[in-house]
Design an enzyme around this catalytic site. Structure first.
Site, PDB file in Angstrom:
ATOM      1  CG  HIS A   1     -10.367 -11.594  -8.034  1.00 46.96           C
ATOM      2  ND1 HIS A   1     -11.410 -12.343  -7.535  1.00 46.96           N
ATOM      3  CD2 HIS A   1      -9.343 -11.773  -7.165  1.00 46.96           C
ATOM      4  CE1 HIS A   1     -11.027 -12.943  -6.425  1.00 46.96           C
ATOM      5  NE2 HIS A   1      -9.773 -12.616  -6.187  1.00 46.96           N
TER       6      HIS A   1
ATOM      7  CG  ASN B   1     -12.830 -14.433  -2.766  1.00 48.12           C
ATOM      8  OD1 ASN B   1     -12.431 -15.568  -2.530  1.00 48.12           O
ATOM      9  ND2 ASN B   1     -12.056 -13.508  -3.290  1.00 48.12           N
TER      10      ASN B   1
ATOM     11  CD  GLU C   1     -14.754 -13.059  -9.397  1.00 47.04           C
ATOM     12  OE1 GLU C   1     -13.836 -13.022  -8.564  1.00 47.04           O
ATOM     13  OE2 GLU C   1     -15.890 -13.454  -9.123  1.00 47.04           O
TER      14      GLU C   1
ATOM     15  CB  SER D   1     -10.231 -10.915  -2.427  1.00 47.69           C
ATOM     16  OG  SER D   1      -8.923 -11.331  -2.619  1.00 47.69           O
TER      17      SER D   1
HETATM   18  N1  CAA Z   1       3.890 -20.527  -9.289  1.00 46.48           N
HETATM   19  C1  CAA Z   1       4.158 -21.247 -10.399  1.00 46.48           C
HETATM   20  N2  CAA Z   1       3.947 -22.574 -10.477  1.00 46.48           N
HETATM   21  C2  CAA Z   1       3.446 -23.204  -9.401  1.00 46.48           C
HETATM   22  C3  CAA Z   1       3.141 -22.530  -8.208  1.00 46.48           C
HETATM   23  C4  CAA Z   1       3.384 -21.127  -8.185  1.00 46.48           C
HETATM   24  N3  CAA Z   1       3.128 -20.383  -7.101  1.00 46.48           N
HETATM   25  N4  CAA Z   1       2.676 -23.430  -7.318  1.00 46.48           N
HETATM   26  C5  CAA Z   1       2.678 -24.632  -7.932  1.00 46.48           C
HETATM   27  N5  CAA Z   1       3.139 -24.490  -9.190  1.00 46.48           N
HETATM   28  C6  CAA Z   1       3.274 -25.548 -10.206  1.00 46.48           C
HETATM   29  C7  CAA Z   1       4.300 -26.598  -9.794  1.00 46.48           C
HETATM   30  O1  CAA Z   1       5.604 -26.245 -10.237  1.00 46.48           O
HETATM   31  C8  CAA Z   1       3.789 -27.828 -10.512  1.00 46.48           C
HETATM   32  O2  CAA Z   1       4.192 -27.831 -11.873  1.00 46.48           O
HETATM   33  P1  CAA Z   1       4.494 -29.237 -12.644  1.00 46.48           P
HETATM   34  O3  CAA Z   1       3.179 -29.956 -12.714  1.00 46.48           O
HETATM   35  O4  CAA Z   1       4.993 -28.806 -13.976  1.00 46.48           O
HETATM   36  O5  CAA Z   1       5.494 -29.943 -11.815  1.00 46.48           O
HETATM   37  C9  CAA Z   1       2.264 -27.648 -10.500  1.00 46.48           C
HETATM   38  O6  CAA Z   1       2.029 -26.255 -10.278  1.00 46.48           O
HETATM   39  C10 CAA Z   1       1.620 -28.437  -9.399  1.00 46.48           C
HETATM   40  O7  CAA Z   1       2.242 -28.058  -8.185  1.00 46.48           O
HETATM   41  P2  CAA Z   1       2.643 -29.070  -7.010  1.00 46.48           P
HETATM   42  O8  CAA Z   1       2.914 -30.431  -7.579  1.00 46.48           O
HETATM   43  O9  CAA Z   1       3.696 -28.426  -6.165  1.00 46.48           O
HETATM   44  O10 CAA Z   1       1.399 -29.094  -6.054  1.00 46.48           O
HETATM   45  P3  CAA Z   1      -0.091 -29.429  -6.356  1.00 46.48           P
HETATM   46  O11 CAA Z   1      -0.269 -30.482  -7.391  1.00 46.48           O
HETATM   47  O12 CAA Z   1      -0.687 -29.647  -5.014  1.00 46.48           O
HETATM   48  O13 CAA Z   1      -0.700 -28.079  -6.953  1.00 46.48           O
HETATM   49  C11 CAA Z   1      -1.853 -26.060  -6.526  1.00 46.48           C
HETATM   50  C12 CAA Z   1      -0.575 -26.854  -6.258  1.00 46.48           C
HETATM   51  C13 CAA Z   1      -1.937 -25.724  -8.020  1.00 46.48           C
HETATM   52  C14 CAA Z   1      -1.731 -24.795  -5.717  1.00 46.48           C
HETATM   53  C15 CAA Z   1      -3.095 -26.941  -6.122  1.00 46.48           C
HETATM   54  O14 CAA Z   1      -2.924 -27.436  -4.816  1.00 46.48           O
HETATM   55  C16 CAA Z   1      -4.397 -26.161  -6.174  1.00 46.48           C
HETATM   56  O15 CAA Z   1      -4.999 -26.000  -7.234  1.00 46.48           O
HETATM   57  N6  CAA Z   1      -4.853 -25.702  -4.999  1.00 46.48           N
HETATM   58  C17 CAA Z   1      -6.084 -24.877  -4.909  1.00 46.48           C
HETATM   59  C18 CAA Z   1      -5.734 -23.467  -5.326  1.00 46.48           C
HETATM   60  C19 CAA Z   1      -6.954 -22.581  -5.301  1.00 46.48           C
HETATM   61  O16 CAA Z   1      -8.067 -22.953  -4.962  1.00 46.48           O
HETATM   62  N7  CAA Z   1      -6.694 -21.307  -5.617  1.00 46.48           N
HETATM   63  C20 CAA Z   1      -7.717 -20.274  -5.596  1.00 46.48           C
HETATM   64  C21 CAA Z   1      -7.736 -19.662  -4.220  1.00 46.48           C
HETATM   65  S1  CAA Z   1      -8.990 -18.452  -4.084  1.00 46.48           S
HETATM   66  C22 CAA Z   1      -8.346 -17.099  -4.810  1.00 46.48           C
HETATM   67  O17 CAA Z   1      -7.237 -17.093  -5.295  1.00 46.48           O
HETATM   68  C23 CAA Z   1      -9.186 -15.869  -4.785  1.00 46.48           C
HETATM   69  C24 CAA Z   1      -9.019 -14.985  -3.629  1.00 46.48           C
HETATM   70  O18 CAA Z   1      -9.301 -13.757  -3.816  1.00 46.48           O
HETATM   71  C25 CAA Z   1      -8.656 -15.442  -2.281  1.00 46.48           C
HETATM   72  P1  NAD Z   2       0.493 -10.262   0.480  1.00 50.18           P
HETATM   73  O1  NAD Z   2       0.337  -9.922   1.917  1.00 50.18           O
HETATM   74  O2  NAD Z   2       1.187 -11.527   0.090  1.00 50.18           O
HETATM   75  O3  NAD Z   2       1.253  -9.062  -0.298  1.00 50.18           O
HETATM   76  C1  NAD Z   2       0.873  -7.722  -0.233  1.00 50.18           C
HETATM   77  C2  NAD Z   2       2.107  -6.900  -0.578  1.00 50.18           C
HETATM   78  O4  NAD Z   2       1.705  -5.532  -0.738  1.00 50.18           O
HETATM   79  C3  NAD Z   2       3.167  -6.912   0.523  1.00 50.18           C
HETATM   80  O5  NAD Z   2       4.411  -7.307  -0.039  1.00 50.18           O
HETATM   81  C4  NAD Z   2       3.221  -5.465   1.035  1.00 50.18           C
HETATM   82  O6  NAD Z   2       4.531  -5.041   1.379  1.00 50.18           O
HETATM   83  C5  NAD Z   2       2.710  -4.707  -0.184  1.00 50.18           C
HETATM   84  N1  NAD Z   2       2.090  -3.414   0.136  1.00 50.18           N
HETATM   85  C6  NAD Z   2       1.167  -3.159   1.098  1.00 50.18           C
HETATM   86  N2  NAD Z   2       0.785  -1.865   1.026  1.00 50.18           N
HETATM   87  C7  NAD Z   2       1.473  -1.308  -0.001  1.00 50.18           C
HETATM   88  C8  NAD Z   2       1.492  -0.017  -0.591  1.00 50.18           C
HETATM   89  N3  NAD Z   2       0.722   0.977  -0.120  1.00 50.18           N
HETATM   90  N4  NAD Z   2       2.306   0.203  -1.645  1.00 50.18           N
HETATM   91  C9  NAD Z   2       3.086  -0.781  -2.122  1.00 50.18           C
HETATM   92  N5  NAD Z   2       3.111  -2.039  -1.624  1.00 50.18           N
HETATM   93  C10 NAD Z   2       2.306  -2.299  -0.582  1.00 50.18           C
HETATM   94  O7  NAD Z   2      -0.968 -10.202  -0.142  1.00 50.18           O
HETATM   95  P2  NAD Z   2      -1.560 -11.039  -1.376  1.00 50.18           P
HETATM   96  O8  NAD Z   2      -2.051 -12.335  -0.864  1.00 50.18           O
HETATM   97  O9  NAD Z   2      -0.595 -10.998  -2.518  1.00 50.18           O
HETATM   98  O10 NAD Z   2      -2.865 -10.160  -1.713  1.00 50.18           O
HETATM   99  C11 NAD Z   2      -2.764  -8.953  -2.420  1.00 50.18           C
HETATM  100  C12 NAD Z   2      -4.128  -8.582  -2.968  1.00 50.18           C
HETATM  101  O11 NAD Z   2      -4.605  -9.631  -3.828  1.00 50.18           O
HETATM  102  C13 NAD Z   2      -5.215  -8.386  -1.902  1.00 50.18           C
HETATM  103  O12 NAD Z   2      -6.107  -7.389  -2.323  1.00 50.18           O
HETATM  104  C14 NAD Z   2      -5.906  -9.755  -1.877  1.00 50.18           C
HETATM  105  O13 NAD Z   2      -7.228  -9.690  -1.401  1.00 50.18           O
HETATM  106  C15 NAD Z   2      -5.856 -10.116  -3.357  1.00 50.18           C
HETATM  107  N6  NAD Z   2      -5.915 -11.552  -3.661  1.00 50.18           N
HETATM  108  C16 NAD Z   2      -5.291 -12.439  -2.817  1.00 50.18           C
HETATM  109  C17 NAD Z   2      -5.352 -13.793  -3.134  1.00 50.18           C
HETATM  110  C18 NAD Z   2      -4.671 -14.806  -2.273  1.00 50.18           C
HETATM  111  O14 NAD Z   2      -4.926 -16.007  -2.429  1.00 50.18           O
HETATM  112  N7  NAD Z   2      -3.789 -14.423  -1.352  1.00 50.18           N
HETATM  113  C19 NAD Z   2      -6.016 -14.223  -4.296  1.00 50.18           C
HETATM  114  C20 NAD Z   2      -6.617 -13.278  -5.130  1.00 50.18           C
HETATM  115  C21 NAD Z   2      -6.567 -11.931  -4.786  1.00 50.18           C
END
Ligand code: CAA
Ligand code: NAD
Length: 281
Positions: free
Chosen positions: A138, A188, A150, A117
């Protein structure tokens, strides 16, 4: 590309493995924790069955995807993969150790991609003898649903590696954006300070968690409020990203909110632990 290794079977790795299998790649999904691996396997299977039952995926593609997916705890099973996507814990040291191991055992032509991330791709690449074949790929959470990938080129990533990675993301149906290799990249760099500020808003008593989330959901049309989204991402992941932003960019505006730190210290990691800002039990 025919085969892919995904390392880390948490929320991101399992979603990436599902995507790859649905798009016809042979997938090795690896996790060092057997419990995480069996949880990943059943969540992928449930998700594919749900997609088939809703008509989003044909029965043939669904059955084929489940056949193409194999779970393992043995890193050597990844030796024939054309590309490996790493999705383990957001720690530079742990990721570097893995990249060094992958470098030794995967075939010389394999691309080593990270789903990090925020962490420097250039530094992850320095743990290998093939920096031109290391890249950031990403995905957003949840990977099967979110449209974006990304791509981050390290200082030495080749055009060939970039083109192959972009083609793979497009094969998965994703839209690609490209970022330079600076802490937090694009998404991020912008999203995490917003989430951190939501924690400060809660911490300083400006409003309740519900009003903060409702404010951002209805006030700015976000699908989830920032605190709900933090629970969805994982508070440990959010904190690690803030620390990378602070260390890498140096500005005090990236200091993690003490409340976020305290929740992580208390094991309140969000939905995956059943409790974070909200209680899911
Ligand atoms: N896997 C597969 N399908 C999924 C799923 C998953 N994990 N989660 C939800 N779905 C599907 C559901 O089955 C549903 O499908 P249908 O429309 O066919 O029924 C659809 O997605 C919508 O799901 P829900 O009705 O359960 O719930 P929702 O409408 O609230 O949507 C969500 C869920 C898509 C997660 C929505 O809430 C959303 O877009 N949230 C924001 C997510 C976001 O911002 N993600 C980016 C985070 S930042 C990041 O990822 C980067 C990082 O490094 C941290
Ligand atoms: P998570 O905690 O759900 O899963 C991480 C998994 O990695 C665990 O099951 C753990 O057992 C396994 N693990 C840890 N060290 C290991 C190793 N050395 N060898 C094999 N397996 C190992 O974490 P996550 O949310 O899936 O995030 C994973 C990566 O993706 C991170 O780098 C995170 O920053 C990135 N990411 C996370 C998100 C998010 O929304 N959570 C979105 C985009 C990117």
């Amino acid at each position: 590309m025919k085969s892919i290794g995904v390392v880390g079977g948490g929320q991101m790795g399992s979603g990436i493995a599902q995507l790859a299998a649905v798009h016809g790649l042979h997938v090795w999904l690896l996790d060092s924790d057997p419990t995480a691996l069996s949880r990943a396997s059943s969540s992928i299977s449930n998700s594919i069955h749900r997609l088939v039952s809703k008509g989003h995926l044909s029965q043939v593609v669904g059955t084929n995807a489940l056949r193409l997916l194999q779970c393992t705890s043995n890193l050597e099973d990844l030796c024939s993969a054309d590309v490996v996507i790493e999705a383990i814990v957001e720690s530079e040291d742990v990721k570097k150790k893995l990249f060094s191991e992958l470098d030794k055992l995967t075939k010389r032509s394999a691309i080593l991609a990270s789903n990090t991330s925020s962490i420097s791709i250039t530094r992850l690449a320095s743990a290998t003898t093939r920096p031109s074949q290391v890249i950031g790929m990403h995905f957003m959470n949840p990977p099967p649903i979110m449209k974006l990938v990304e791509i981050i080129r390290g200082a030495n990533t080749s055009d060939e590696t970039f083109n192959a990675t972009k083609a793979l993301a497009e094969r998965f149906g994703k839209i690609v954006i490209c970022s330079q290799d600076f802490s937090g990249f694009i998404v991020n760099r912008i999203l995490m300070p917003m989430i951190n500020e939501a924690f400060f808003t809660l911490y300083t008593g400006v409003a309740t968690k519900e009003d903060i989330d409702t404010g951002m959901k209805l006030g700015t049309n976000h699908p989830m409020g920032p605190l709900e989204l933090a629970d969805f991402i994982g508070l440990d992941v959010c904190l690690s990203i803030m620390r990378v932003l602070h260390a890498g960019l140096g500005d005090s505006k990236y200091i993690p909110c003490p409340l976020l730190v305290q929740y992580v210290d208390a094991g309140r990691l969000g939905r995956k632990r059943g409790v974070g800002v909200y209680d899911y039990s």
